[in-house]
Design a protein around this motif. Structure first.
Motif, mmCIF file in Angstrom:
data_model
loop_
_atom_site.group_PDB
_atom_site.id
_atom_site.type_symbol
_atom_site.label_atom_id
_atom_site.label_comp_id
_atom_site.label_asym_id
_atom_site.label_seq_id
_atom_site.Cartn_x
_atom_site.Cartn_y
_atom_site.Cartn_z
ATOM 1 N N ALA A 176 -7.619 -4.368 6.433
ATOM 2 C CA ALA A 176 -8.599 -4.279 5.345
ATOM 3 C C ALA A 176 -8.348 -5.443 4.399
ATOM 4 C CB ALA A 176 -8.460 -2.952 4.617
ATOM 5 N N THR A 177 -9.401 -6.143 4.023
ATOM 6 C CA THR A 177 -9.250 -7.266 3.095
ATOM 7 C C THR A 177 -9.846 -6.966 1.722
ATOM 8 O OG1 THR A 177 -11.260 -8.312 3.947
ATOM 9 C CG2 THR A 177 -9.154 -9.005 4.915
ATOM 10 N N SER A 230 0.834 -1.197 0.000
ATOM 11 C CA SER A 230 0.000 0.000 0.000
ATOM 12 C C SER A 230 0.872 1.250 0.000
ATOM 13 C CB SER A 230 -0.936 0.001 1.205
ATOM 14 O OG SER A 230 -0.209 0.070 2.407
ATOM 15 N N SER A 231 0.275 2.345 -0.398
ATOM 16 C CA SER A 231 0.992 3.608 -0.405
ATOM 17 C C SER A 231 0.921 4.240 0.983
ATOM 18 C CB SER A 231 0.373 4.546 -1.443
ATOM 19 O OG SER A 231 -0.909 4.974 -1.020
ATOM 20 N N ARG A 232 1.816 5.177 1.214
ATOM 21 C CA ARG A 232 1.815 5.876 2.508
ATOM 22 C C ARG A 232 0.528 6.659 2.707
ATOM 23 N NH1 ARG A 232 7.927 7.701 3.911
ATOM 24 N NH2 ARG A 232 8.877 5.828 3.083
ATOM 25 N N LEU A 234 -2.169 -3.287 4.465
ATOM 26 C CA LEU A 234 -3.058 -2.207 4.889
ATOM 27 C C LEU A 234 -3.706 -2.609 6.206
ATOM 28 C CD1 LEU A 234 -4.145 0.570 4.144
ATOM 29 C CD2 LEU A 234 -5.989 -0.566 2.893
ATOM 30 N N CYS A 235 -3.037 -2.262 7.309
ATOM 31 C CA CYS A 235 -3.546 -2.650 8.618
ATOM 32 C C CYS A 235 -3.275 -1.578 9.659
ATOM 33 C CB CYS A 235 -3.006 -4.003 9.051
ATOM 34 S SG CYS A 235 -1.281 -4.020 9.465
ATOM 35 N N GLN A 290 -2.231 4.202 3.613
ATOM 36 C CA GLN A 290 -2.043 3.734 4.986
ATOM 37 C C GLN A 290 -2.455 4.824 5.979
ATOM 38 O OE1 GLN A 290 -1.183 0.634 6.146
ATOM 39 N NE2 GLN A 290 -1.559 1.446 8.183
ATOM 40 N N ALA A 291 -2.069 6.060 5.715
ATOM 41 C CA ALA A 291 -2.428 7.176 6.606
ATOM 42 C C ALA A 291 -3.944 7.379 6.633
ATOM 43 C CB ALA A 291 -1.721 8.455 6.167
#
Length: 143
Positions: free
Chosen positions: A76-77, A2-4, A133-134, A7-8
């Protein structure tokens, strides 16, 4: 990966979302609030569709001092790309531009859905969330 920015955004959403203990409230919240933020002008919006919630208690050992820790991890799945208030899917070009500009990601494989997003919010396409992504939170348990 994932991208930063993704994620943020996920961390911000998880910080404000109701606890997984309140499943109905959490589900309504995740259907209403997207990862893009409340003031997004974009015609495309990204929502958390499914998540994996893992709660565990870290056992105390003789070498560990202090309280035991409760650890909540949410991953996230599946995500939903919604063409906001539009009955049709965005074009591949529009979707690719959105993922590049908003999340610094290449266009992932999308699976269009026949049903519109929550409360007729627009056409939705599903995609697998990036594996990393968690969000995790640790809380001390007394005694």
């Amino acid at each position: 990966m994932s991208s930063r920015s993704l994620q943020a955004a996920f961390e911000r959403l998880m910080h404000t979302a109701p606890s997984p203990l309140f499943q109905r409230a959490r589900s309504l919240y995740l259907n209403k609030y997207d990862l893009d933020g409340r003031d997004s002008p974009s015609p495309l919006r990204l929502f958390v569709l499914n998540e994996d919630v893992n709660e565990r208690i870290e056992p105390r050992t003789e070498a560990t001092e202090g309280d035991r820790m409760a650890i909540l991890t949410i991953r996230a799945t599946r995500l939903a790309l919604v063409h906001w208030q539009q009955p049709h899917a965005a074009t591949a070009t529009e979707a690719a531009a959105y993922f590049a500009a908003q999340w610094d990601l290449e266009l992932p494989p999308l699976t269009p859905q026949a049903e519109p997003w929550f409360r007729n919010g627009g056409h939705q396409s599903w995609l697998e969330a990036p594996q990393d992504l968690c969000w995790s939170r640790r809380s001390p348990l007394p005694g």
